[in-house]
Each structure stands twice: as structure tokens, then as C-alpha cells.
Design an enzyme around this catalytic site. Structure first.
Site, short mmCIF file in Angstrom:
data_model
loop_
_atom_site.label_atom_id
_atom_site.label_comp_id
_atom_site.label_asym_id
_atom_site.label_seq_id
_atom_site.Cartn_x
_atom_site.Cartn_y
_atom_site.Cartn_z
N GLU A 173 0.82 -1.22 0.00
CA GLU A 173 0.00 0.00 0.00
C GLU A 173 0.85 1.26 0.00
O GLU A 173 0.67 2.15 0.84
CB GLU A 173 -0.96 0.00 1.20
CG GLU A 173 -1.97 -1.11 1.13
CD GLU A 173 -3.11 -1.01 2.15
OE1 GLU A 173 -2.99 -0.22 3.11
OE2 GLU A 173 -4.11 -1.73 1.98
N GLU A 291 -5.57 -8.34 -0.31
CA GLU A 291 -6.29 -8.04 0.94
C GLU A 291 -7.75 -7.86 0.59
O GLU A 291 -8.10 -6.97 -0.20
CB GLU A 291 -5.75 -6.77 1.60
CG GLU A 291 -4.39 -6.95 2.23
CD GLU A 291 -3.93 -5.74 3.05
OE1 GLU A 291 -4.79 -5.03 3.62
OE2 GLU A 291 -2.71 -5.52 3.10
O1 AHR Z 1 -5.16 -5.97 6.93
C1 AHR Z 1 -5.01 -4.86 7.77
C2 AHR Z 1 -4.28 -3.69 7.12
O2 AHR Z 1 -5.09 -3.17 6.09
C3 AHR Z 1 -2.98 -4.00 6.43
O3 AHR Z 1 -1.90 -3.98 7.31
C4 AHR Z 1 -2.86 -2.90 5.43
O4 AHR Z 1 -2.13 -3.28 4.31
C5 AHR Z 1 -4.29 -2.52 5.12
O5 AHR Z 1 -4.49 -1.16 5.16
#
Ligand code: AHR
Length: 503
Positions: A173, A291
Site C-alpha cells: 500500500e 487483501e
Molecule cells: O489488513 C489490515 C491492514 O489493512 C494491512 O496492514 C494494510 O495493508 C491494510 O491497510
């Protein structure tokens, strides 16, 4: 009762069912590692300190790849802290989650845990506070057989054979202002390209994922992907996508979250293909949806989220999921399967305790949250090829999408095993929906099993005391007559319908 019709045909192939769709994520976040997968002294712990009860649930869930060690955590992480004799490992501040990191668990423990759990690793390098040199060091330590300082160091640490880690994320990210060392698209595009090129010089077999936007609502979404891939197109294999959903004031909008996921995949695909076209490249960049989940993230600021304290393995982001959340998770898996031609890897975030399908108590039990079930059953029964389903469904009004189908579905067809499996959700809140599925194109078909997850209380949650009173149960309405399968889906429900072609 509502009614809907699903048209399925063996020629409606989207692509293969990929095991990589059923990935998960272990981050050093809250209690995901410590007292999650790792708890020496726990009654079920093995000689490595891995909780046996959690290992059993991870295997039952059918998790394939596991992303590690972050997430936001990786952008401040020094991988060297987590290898070598434990007593010499430093304790550090983890700025991402405002926590104390003891480094008791690191790379070699994680790799041993992947073997114990039957999973494969997806490793992330730190491109926040670090760069090319440290990524190369980690790759040499992990994948080079021996005879160099870092590969011999791994052997000194008791790991003779290289880990042979194939799948790597180039940071996490990096567009997010919350990310340590966050970058502009130009800065990240250059760094990701040069890191990728250097990593391939060391190990040409690596599969590399560049960071896409951290969400489709980011102001730079689209332009970020375009700029990064304009630099990195030839050097990387995938671009990442991240999406989290939650119920707010409107359950109907939440239940249709997969509409957003489909649109997100289509938007990323269109953007990256435009870069490919401009470059006259025959190469196609895939999406790593590394994610995704339901997440009731309320507090953006890690200092406030931790109450201002620096704690070891604090209770952070421990969402307790409802039946409606599980229906949405099941529907998001339907979307990921439906997009199997483009999404080649996916990771539900995360695995244990922190926004997770598995919950544990330190020294106590481990149990399945509601969201565990659709994941486990989809992973177990999706096989062969993914078939697109043409859906003729009534629609309903909701705030976010205007109008959405009441029913969503995908199918998989395993010709070798003659197994046709339909994954389907009913988003209606008021009534059941009866679906009709003509299956004549598959010959004679019988119902093997229909399992439905639903509850009159759409907000029922599992707990350590009661995680079993709401489980997927046999849906006795499923039958085949004159070449058509019918089944009644209760309101707000997820169902797996397993059929077998008998000739
Ligand atoms: O999954 C939780 C968090 O969400 C992760 O660390 C990050 O990559 C995202 O913002």
C-alpha cells in the site's frame, strides 16, 4: 417467495479454479501471530510453539498461500531482527500498529509454520523504510542454496535447504499516507521496477506483485496503477488490489458488496490493459487481490487504536462477525471465482484474531467465526473450471448501488469428477428465494448435498462459548426434476449446491 433462474452450461468457461484464490494473510498485527498461530506453552502447542488447534482449523479452512509479514507492518520491518538465536533478537517499536515487536517469530518460524499448515508463502519486502539492497539480502538469505554470507547464515540458523519462496510483494500500500515511507506513484514505480529487476537477477523464478492502490476510493486510484505500470510493466507479473467492506446503516448495500468487487476488478483490468496496449505488449498483468474481507475498522490512527500504549500483541481489530458478514464473505468469494481469468491470487485479510475467520483465547480455545464456513466450503468444493452463471433475478433497491440482483452465483465444473457445484447467495431480507437451475447440458444430474448458512437473526455472532449453534446445515429443499434443479434459499443466506452428473 421470490424466484430466480440460473443458466449454466459447460461451455461458459471463465478459467481454471485456482488454488491461489484461497489465500490468507498473517501480519504482525495485534494477536494474529502471538497467541494466534504461535503460543509456546499453549496446551496444543507443538515443539515450535505453533498452536495445534489453530493449525487444525487452518487445514480445515483449506488455505492455500499465506501472505507475510504485512501489511502496514512490513513497511518498517527489518527481516534480520527475526532470524538467528531468539535471545539475541531485538525488541522494537512497531510504528504501524503502535505495538511492541519481540521478534520471537520471524522468517524461519513462518516458513516452518507454512509446512506444518500445508500452505505456501507469499512474502513481502519492505519498500517503505528500506529498498533494493535489503530486498536482495532477504531473497539471498531465503532462496540461495549456500556458499555466500547470507545463504550460509540461514544454514547456520538451522535451515539447510533454501526456502525457495516464489511469490513476492514489492512493498505494501505504498500510495497510502499512513504507510511508513509512502511514495508518489513515480517514486514507487521506479523503486518497484529496479527492485524487481534486481530480484530477478538473483532468482529468475520469482513471481512479483507491484502495489496497486490501497483501495478504489483513493483519490489516485487508476492514475496510480497507470503510472506505476508505465514504469514496471515488463518487470512484474501482478498488480495488487485491496478492498474491505462493512455494514453501515444499510444492510442491503452491504449485502451487494460483491458488485463493488466485480467493478473494482474490471476497473483495474481496464487500466492495466490500457498500459499494455500503449506499450504494444503481448504480456497481460494479472491481479493479486491480496487483501479483502469484511472489516469494521473504526479508528485510522494507530496511536488512538492502541489507547496510546505500547503493548505486546495487543487486542487490535478483533472483529466478531455476523451471519450477514459471512454471507458477504461467501459472495466476495463468488466474485473472486467469477474473475478467475484476471485474479490469479487472493488473500483474505487476515487469518487469526485480527479481522479473521479464526479466533483464539491465550491459553484457551480456538473457534470458527461465522465467516470461516463459506471460505472453508468454497475452498473444499470449488474444482475444475469456473463457469459463468447467467442470472435472471428480481432486484432490490439499496443506497449504494441503486438496484442490485437479489441472487448472485457462480459455478464450477470438474469434468473428471463429474462434479457441478453452484455457490449462491440470497440477498433478500424479507423472504426466501426459490432458484431454478436447468442442468440438461450436463446430462442426468443428482443432488449430492446442499448446505446453507443462514439464521433468523442475521446479526448472530459466534463466540468462544457458542460457535456451533449456527452452522451451514443441510438444505432439504434441493431436488432435481425433469432436468431442472430447484432449491429454496432463506433470506440473507449463502449456499453451496453440490451436484453430480451421472451420465
Ligand atoms: O489488513 C489490515 C491492514 O489493512 C494491512 O496492514 C494494510 O495493508 C491494510 O491497510
Amino acid at each position: 417467495m421470490h424466484s430466480a433462474r440460473l443458466a449454466i452450461d459447460p461451455s461458459f468457461v471463465v478459467g481454471p479454479v485456482r488454488r491461489g484464490t484461497f489465500g490468507s494473510f498473517v501480519e504482525h498485527l495485534g494477536r494474529c501471530v502471538y497467541t494466534g498461530i504461535y503460543e509456546p506453552g499453549h496446551p496444543t502447542a507443538d515443539e515450535n510453539g505453533f498452536r495445534g488447534d489453530v493449525l487444525g482449523l487452518v487445514r480445515e479452512m483449506g488455505v492455500s498461500t499465506v501472505r507475510y509479514p504485512g501489511g502496514n507492518f512490513v513497511s518498517g520491518y527489518r527481516w534480520e531482527d527475526g532470524v538467528g538465536p531468539r535471545e539475541e533478537r531485538p525488541t522494537r517499536l512497531d510504528l504501524a500498529w503502535h505495538s511492541i515487536e519481540t521478534n520471537e517469530f520471524g522468517l524461519n518460524e513462518f516458513m516452518a509454520w507454512t509446512k506444518a499448515s500445508g500452505t505456501t508463502p507469499m512474502m513481502a519486502v519492505n519498500l517503505g523504510t528500506r529498498g533494493i539492497a535489503e530486498a536482495l539480502d532477504l531473497l539471498e538469505y531465503s532462496n540461495h542454496p549456500g556458499g555466500t554470507e547470507l545463504s550460509d547464515l540461514r544454514r547456520e540458523h538451522g535451515v539447510e535447504e533454501p526456502h525457495a519462496i516464489q511469490l513476492w510483494c514489492l512493498g505494501n500500500e505504498m500510495d497510502g499516507p499512513w504507510q511508513l515511507g509512502h511514495k508518489t506513484a513515480e517514486e514507487y514505480g521506479r523503486l518497484a521496477t529496479e527492485t524487481a529487476r534486481a530480484m530477478r537477477q538473483l532468482d529468475p523464478s520469482v513471481v512479483l506483485v507491484a502495489c496497486g492502490s490501497s483501495g478504489s476510493s483513493m483519490p489516485t486510484f487508476g492514475e496510480w496503477e497507470r503510472t506505476v505500470l508505465t514504469e514496471a510493466y515488463d518487470e512484474v507479473d501482478m498488480i495488487s488490489a485491496h478492498a474491505y467492506y462493512r455494514e453501515e446503516d444499510d444492510l442491503g448495500s452491504f449485502l451487494a458488496s460483491a458488485v463493488d468487487m466485480d467493478y473494482f476488478v474490471a476497473s483495474v483490468a481496464a487500466t492495466v490493459d490500457a498500459v499494455g496496449v500503449a506499450r504494444k505488449s503481448a504480456k497481460r498483468i494479472a491481479i493479486s487481490f491480496d487483501e479483502w474481507n469484511v472489516w469494521y475498522h473504526q479508528e485510522e490512527d494507530p496511536i488512538k487504536a492502541s489507547g496510546g500504549r505500547w503493548d505486546k500483541a495487543p487486542r487490535l481489530e478483533e472483529d466478531v462477525y455476523t451471519v450477514a458478514d459471512a454471507v458477504v464473505v461467501g459472495n466476495l468469494l463468488i466474485s473472486l471465482l467469477r474473475n478467475t481469468d484476471r485474479v490469479h491470487s487472493a488473500s483474505q485479510a487476515q487469518l487469526v484474531n485480527a479481522l479473521a475467520p479464526i479466533a483464539t483465547e491465550p491459553g484457551g480455545p480456538a473457534w470458527r467465526q461465522t465467516t470461516f464456513h463459506p471460505f472453508a466450503l468454497t475452498s473444499r468444493h470449488a474444482a475444475g473450471e469456473v463457469l459463468r452463471v447467467a442470472i435472471d433475478s428480481p432486484s432490490y433497491e439499496n443506497k449504494r448501488f441503486g438496484s442490485s440482483d437479489l441472487v448472485d452465483a457462480v459455478a464450477t465444473w470438474d469434468a473428471d469428477g463429474s462434479a457441478l457445484t453452484v455457490f449462491v447467495v440470497n440477498r433478500a431480507q424479507d423472504e426466501a428465494t426459490r432458484i431454478e437451475v436447468p442442468v440438461g447440458a450436463f446430462g442426468a444430474v443428482e443432488v449430492v448435498e446442499a448446505l446453507t448458512l443462514a439464521n433468523d437473526d442475521h446479526h448472530w455472532r459466534a463466540s468462544a462459548e457458542d460457535s456451533t449453534s449456527v452452522l451451514p446445515t443441510s438444505n432439504t429443499t434441493a431436488r432435481v426434476e425433469d432436468g431442472t434443479v430447484t432449491v429454496e434459499l432463506p433470506p440473507v443466506s449463502w449456499t453451496v449446491l453440490r451436484l453430480r452428473a451421472t451420465r
